[in-house]
Write a protein that holds these residues in place. Structure first.
Motif, short mmCIF file in Angstrom:
data_model
loop_
_atom_site.label_atom_id
_atom_site.label_comp_id
_atom_site.label_asym_id
_atom_site.label_seq_id
_atom_site.Cartn_x
_atom_site.Cartn_y
_atom_site.Cartn_z
N ASN A 19 0.79 -1.23 0.00
CA ASN A 19 0.00 0.00 0.00
C ASN A 19 0.82 1.28 0.00
O ASN A 19 0.26 2.37 0.10
N PHE B 177 3.36 4.46 5.14
CA PHE B 177 2.32 4.85 6.08
C PHE B 177 2.20 6.38 6.08
O PHE B 177 3.20 7.09 6.14
N ASP C 271 -1.80 5.70 12.80
CA ASP C 271 -3.12 5.07 12.95
C ASP C 271 -3.41 4.01 11.89
O ASP C 271 -4.26 3.15 12.09
N GLU C 272 -2.72 4.08 10.76
CA GLU C 272 -2.93 3.09 9.70
C GLU C 272 -2.56 1.69 10.14
O GLU C 272 -2.96 0.72 9.53
N GLU D 196 -5.21 -0.99 10.48
CA GLU D 196 -5.80 -1.65 9.32
C GLU D 196 -5.19 -3.02 9.06
O GLU D 196 -5.71 -3.79 8.26
#
Length: 110
Positions: free
Chosen positions: A80, A83, A87-88, A91
């Motif tokens: 992805n 970061f 807070d990611e 996930e």
């Protein structure tokens, strides 16, 4: 018989007391005479960058993160992109709020 029982009970007590008194040092140790050096851990203030840390570093520096979760963090980052915020981390499968809260002070994103 009562005297025999009492002597069996008190004999070890008095013998132990005499040994401890003879083993005691003659000079009293004062608190000023004892110097204690306390070294602060080197990495207390060091934070782990989620975008640059490898799996081994994540596993070693974070509390509750094992090999599988550290590899999942790296795999998420590779899939992805970097970061954007700490807070990611929520996930990623297997990382819940309790684990996140436990390590939040140790994490940063550059």
């Amino acid at each position: 018989m009562r005297n025999t029982v009492l002597s069996y009970l008190f004999l070890p007590l008095f013998a132990g007391l005499s040994f401890s008194l003879s083993a005691a040092p003659n000079a009293a140790v004062t608190p000023a005479a004892v110097e204690v050096q306390v070294a602060a851990p080197a990495n207390v203030s060091a934070k782990v960058d989620l975008n640059n840390a490898d799996a081994l570093t994540l596993q070693r520096e974070l509390n509750g993160i094992g090999k599988a979760k550290a590899e999942a963090i790296v795999a998420y980052r590779e899939a992805n992109g970097p970061f954007a915020a700490v807070d990611e981390l929520l996930e990623i499968k297997g990382i819940g709020t309790a684990l996140y809260e436990r390590n939040r002070d140790r994490l940063m994103v550059e």
